[in-house]
Design a protein around this motif. Structure first.
Motif, PDB file in Angstrom:
ATOM      1  N   LEU A 297    -100.391 -21.823  45.729  1.00 27.37           N
ATOM      2  CA  LEU A 297    -101.165 -22.908  45.170  1.00 27.37           C
ATOM      3  C   LEU A 297    -102.396 -22.330  44.490  1.00 27.37           C
ATOM      4  CD1 LEU A 297    -101.638 -26.011  44.936  1.00 27.37           C
ATOM      5  CD2 LEU A 297    -102.853 -25.834  47.083  1.00 27.37           C
ATOM      6  N   ALA A 298    -102.743 -22.879  43.358  1.00 32.47           N
ATOM      7  CA  ALA A 298    -103.927 -22.458  42.619  1.00 32.47           C
ATOM      8  C   ALA A 298    -104.861 -23.640  42.437  1.00 32.47           C
ATOM      9  CB  ALA A 298    -103.530 -21.909  41.254  1.00 32.47           C
ATOM     10  N   ILE A 299    -106.155 -23.345  42.345  1.00 28.89           N
ATOM     11  CA  ILE A 299    -107.131 -24.369  42.042  1.00 28.89           C
ATOM     12  C   ILE A 299    -107.887 -23.965  40.783  1.00 28.89           C
ATOM     13  CG2 ILE A 299    -107.404 -25.097  44.432  1.00 28.89           C
ATOM     14  CD1 ILE A 299    -110.108 -23.582  44.451  1.00 28.89           C
ATOM     15  N   ILE A 300    -108.469 -24.954  40.112  1.00 28.47           N
ATOM     16  CA  ILE A 300    -109.302 -24.699  38.942  1.00 28.47           C
ATOM     17  C   ILE A 300    -110.747 -24.733  39.395  1.00 28.47           C
ATOM     18  CG2 ILE A 300    -110.076 -25.628  36.737  1.00 28.47           C
ATOM     19  CD1 ILE A 300    -107.227 -26.661  36.327  1.00 28.47           C
ATOM     20  N   ASP A 301    -111.520 -23.705  39.003  1.00 31.43           N
ATOM     21  CA  ASP A 301    -112.940 -23.638  39.330  1.00 31.43           C
ATOM     22  C   ASP A 301    -113.706 -23.443  38.025  1.00 31.43           C
ATOM     23  OD1 ASP A 301    -115.517 -23.130  40.147  1.00 31.43           O
ATOM     24  OD2 ASP A 301    -114.965 -21.612  41.626  1.00 31.43           O
ATOM     25  N   THR A 302    -114.306 -24.515  37.528  1.00 31.13           N
ATOM     26  CA  THR A 302    -115.019 -24.436  36.254  1.00 31.13           C
ATOM     27  C   THR A 302    -116.279 -23.584  36.344  1.00 31.13           C
ATOM     28  OG1 THR A 302    -116.225 -26.485  36.732  1.00 31.13           O
ATOM     29  CG2 THR A 302    -114.162 -26.680  35.493  1.00 31.13           C
ATOM     30  N   GLY A 303    -116.726 -23.259  37.542  1.00 34.87           N
ATOM     31  CA  GLY A 303    -117.895 -22.413  37.717  1.00 34.87           C
ATOM     32  C   GLY A 303    -117.556 -20.935  37.804  1.00 34.87           C
ATOM     33  N   ALA A 304    -116.281 -20.608  37.930  1.00 33.18           N
ATOM     34  CA  ALA A 304    -115.853 -19.205  38.044  1.00 33.18           C
ATOM     35  C   ALA A 304    -115.592 -18.634  36.658  1.00 33.18           C
ATOM     36  CB  ALA A 304    -114.587 -19.112  38.892  1.00 33.18           C
ATOM     37  N   PRO A 305    -116.233 -17.519  36.312  1.00 32.63           N
ATOM     38  CA  PRO A 305    -116.007 -16.948  34.979  1.00 32.63           C
ATOM     39  C   PRO A 305    -114.625 -16.323  34.821  1.00 32.63           C
ATOM     40  CG  PRO A 305    -117.461 -15.539  36.259  1.00 32.63           C
ATOM     41  CD  PRO A 305    -117.220 -16.772  37.077  1.00 32.63           C
ATOM     42  N   THR A 306    -114.064 -15.810  35.906  1.00 37.34           N
ATOM     43  CA  THR A 306    -112.772 -15.128  35.828  1.00 37.34           C
ATOM     44  C   THR A 306    -111.797 -15.676  36.864  1.00 37.34           C
ATOM     45  OG1 THR A 306    -113.485 -13.425  37.368  1.00 37.34           O
ATOM     46  CG2 THR A 306    -113.791 -12.953  35.044  1.00 37.34           C
ATOM     47  N   THR A 307    -110.539 -15.471  36.600  1.00 37.38           N
ATOM     48  CA  THR A 307    -109.494 -15.828  37.551  1.00 37.38           C
ATOM     49  C   THR A 307    -109.537 -14.831  38.699  1.00 37.38           C
ATOM     50  OG1 THR A 307    -108.128 -16.872  35.877  1.00 37.38           O
ATOM     51  CG2 THR A 307    -106.978 -15.995  37.811  1.00 37.38           C
ATOM     52  N   SER A 308    -109.326 -15.335  39.901  1.00 41.25           N
ATOM     53  CA  SER A 308    -109.331 -14.451  41.064  1.00 41.25           C
ATOM     54  C   SER A 308    -108.133 -14.730  41.948  1.00 41.25           C
ATOM     55  CB  SER A 308    -110.636 -14.601  41.855  1.00 41.25           C
ATOM     56  OG  SER A 308    -110.784 -15.919  42.307  1.00 41.25           O
ATOM     57  N   VAL A 309    -107.775 -13.730  42.729  1.00 40.00           N
ATOM     58  CA  VAL A 309    -106.631 -13.834  43.632  1.00 40.00           C
ATOM     59  C   VAL A 309    -107.042 -13.377  45.027  1.00 40.00           C
ATOM     60  CG1 VAL A 309    -104.875 -13.558  41.843  1.00 40.00           C
ATOM     61  CG2 VAL A 309    -105.796 -11.547  42.957  1.00 40.00           C
ATOM     62  N   ALA A 310    -106.373 -13.943  46.016  1.00 37.65           N
ATOM     63  CA  ALA A 310    -106.615 -13.564  47.400  1.00 37.65           C
ATOM     64  C   ALA A 310    -105.884 -12.260  47.713  1.00 37.65           C
ATOM     65  CB  ALA A 310    -106.118 -14.671  48.332  1.00 37.65           C
ATOM     66  N   PRO A 311    -106.377 -11.494  48.673  1.00 42.98           N
ATOM     67  CA  PRO A 311    -105.698 -10.253  49.063  1.00 42.98           C
ATOM     68  C   PRO A 311    -104.225 -10.461  49.421  1.00 42.98           C
ATOM     69  CG  PRO A 311    -107.871 -10.357  50.055  1.00 42.98           C
ATOM     70  CD  PRO A 311    -107.632 -11.689  49.402  1.00 42.98           C
ATOM     71  N   ALA A 312    -103.894 -11.585  50.040  1.00 44.51           N
ATOM     72  CA  ALA A 312    -102.499 -11.854  50.409  1.00 44.51           C
ATOM     73  C   ALA A 312    -101.602 -11.963  49.173  1.00 44.51           C
ATOM     74  CB  ALA A 312    -102.410 -13.125  51.246  1.00 44.51           C
ATOM     75  N   VAL A 313    -102.143 -12.512  48.084  1.00 43.17           N
ATOM     76  CA  VAL A 313    -101.376 -12.637  46.836  1.00 43.17           C
ATOM     77  C   VAL A 313    -101.175 -11.262  46.206  1.00 43.17           C
ATOM     78  CG1 VAL A 313    -101.416 -13.575  44.484  1.00 43.17           C
ATOM     79  CG2 VAL A 313    -102.109 -15.003  46.420  1.00 43.17           C
ATOM     80  N   VAL A 314    -102.217 -10.452  46.216  1.00 40.45           N
ATOM     81  CA  VAL A 314    -102.112  -9.085  45.686  1.00 40.45           C
ATOM     82  C   VAL A 314    -101.005  -8.337  46.406  1.00 40.45           C
ATOM     83  CG1 VAL A 314    -103.296  -6.863  45.484  1.00 40.45           C
ATOM     84  CG2 VAL A 314    -104.520  -8.971  44.946  1.00 40.45           C
ATOM     85  N   LYS A 315    -100.992  -8.452  47.719  1.00 36.49           N
ATOM     86  CA  LYS A 315     -99.989  -7.754  48.530  1.00 36.49           C
ATOM     87  C   LYS A 315     -98.590  -8.314  48.281  1.00 36.49           C
ATOM     88  CE  LYS A 315     -98.932  -6.482  53.268  1.00 36.49           C
ATOM     89  NZ  LYS A 315     -99.340  -6.562  54.664  1.00 36.49           N
ATOM     90  N   LYS A 316     -98.460  -9.637  48.291  1.00 38.49           N
ATOM     91  CA  LYS A 316     -97.148 -10.273  48.116  1.00 38.49           C
ATOM     92  C   LYS A 316     -96.521  -9.943  46.762  1.00 38.49           C
ATOM     93  CE  LYS A 316     -94.793 -14.710  48.333  1.00 38.49           C
ATOM     94  NZ  LYS A 316     -94.924 -16.138  48.612  1.00 38.49           N
ATOM     95  N   LEU A 317     -97.346  -9.933  45.701  1.00 34.08           N
ATOM     96  CA  LEU A 317     -96.832  -9.676  44.353  1.00 34.08           C
ATOM     97  C   LEU A 317     -96.784  -8.194  44.000  1.00 34.08           C
ATOM     98  CD1 LEU A 317     -98.585 -12.544  42.370  1.00 34.08           C
ATOM     99  CD2 LEU A 317     -96.248 -12.486  43.271  1.00 34.08           C
ATOM    100  N   GLY A 318     -97.370  -7.352  44.856  1.00 35.43           N
ATOM    101  CA  GLY A 318     -97.379  -5.917  44.581  1.00 35.43           C
ATOM    102  C   GLY A 318     -98.167  -5.571  43.328  1.00 35.43           C
ATOM    103  N   LEU A 319     -99.308  -6.243  43.129  1.00 35.47           N
ATOM    104  CA  LEU A 319    -100.115  -5.994  41.930  1.00 35.47           C
ATOM    105  C   LEU A 319    -100.715  -4.592  41.953  1.00 35.47           C
ATOM    106  CD1 LEU A 319    -102.011  -9.406  41.665  1.00 35.47           C
ATOM    107  CD2 LEU A 319     -99.923  -8.701  40.489  1.00 35.47           C
ATOM    108  N   HIS A 320    -100.846  -3.998  40.784  1.00 34.31           N
ATOM    109  CA  HIS A 320    -101.412  -2.664  40.651  1.00 34.31           C
ATOM    110  C   HIS A 320    -102.818  -2.761  40.065  1.00 34.31           C
ATOM    111  CE1 HIS A 320     -97.593  -0.858  41.660  1.00 34.31           C
ATOM    112  NE2 HIS A 320     -97.014  -1.688  40.788  1.00 34.31           N
ATOM    113  N   GLN A 321    -103.759  -2.126  40.735  1.00 37.81           N
ATOM    114  CA  GLN A 321    -105.155  -2.183  40.312  1.00 37.81           C
ATOM    115  C   GLN A 321    -105.332  -1.495  38.969  1.00 37.81           C
ATOM    116  OE1 GLN A 321    -107.942  -1.063  43.353  1.00 37.81           O
ATOM    117  NE2 GLN A 321    -109.638  -0.899  41.916  1.00 37.81           N
TER     118      GLN A 321
END
Length: 125
Positions: free
Chosen positions: A1-25
């Motif tokens: 699930l994602a939420i929209i945050d009009t106060g956040a300048p950039t998109t962010s992800v939780a550590p669990a999402v990084v791990k689940k998707l195997g994102l590369h820094q």
């Protein structure tokens, strides 16, 4: 699930999402976080955002990992996501509409009691 945050300048992800998707820094971004004693170095990842029902990926190419533990939300869509759309929130009616550059719309609705509808986002028209 994602939420929209009009106060956040950039998109962010939780550590669990990084791990689940195997994102590369891909780098590090210095950001001020609420409650932190100064700017923090946060890992940055290459990503593509796809909204269910649109059928194509949006041109958000980076997300920052922010250490939060909300099990119901793994992604915060910031203004880098919103820059490709028109986002209208109607507090009186209790709804919002998100229209993308190609004219496709995604509408989100919330109940009067403030509980999220399981089909929060749905294609319109």
């Amino acid at each position: 699930l994602a939420i929209i945050d009009t106060g956040a300048p950039t998109t962010s992800v939780a550590p669990a999402v990084v791990k689940k998707l195997g994102l590369h820094q891909t780098g590090v971004e210095k950001m001020d976080l609420p409650g932190a004693a100064g700017p923090q170095d946060l890992p940055k990842y290459g990503v593509h955002i796809e909204v269910q029902g649109l059928g194509h990926k949006l041109p958000v190419t980076e997300a920052v990992e922010i250490p939060w533990r909300d099990e119901n939300c793994g992604v915060v869509l910031g203004r880098d996501f919103l820059r490709w759309s028109v986002f209208i929130y109607n507090g009186i009616a209790g709804n919002c509409v998100l229209t993308f550059h190609d004219g496709r719309q995604i509408a989100g609705f919330q109940s009067v009691a403030g509980e999220h509808n399981p089909e929060f986002y749905r294609p319109v028209g």
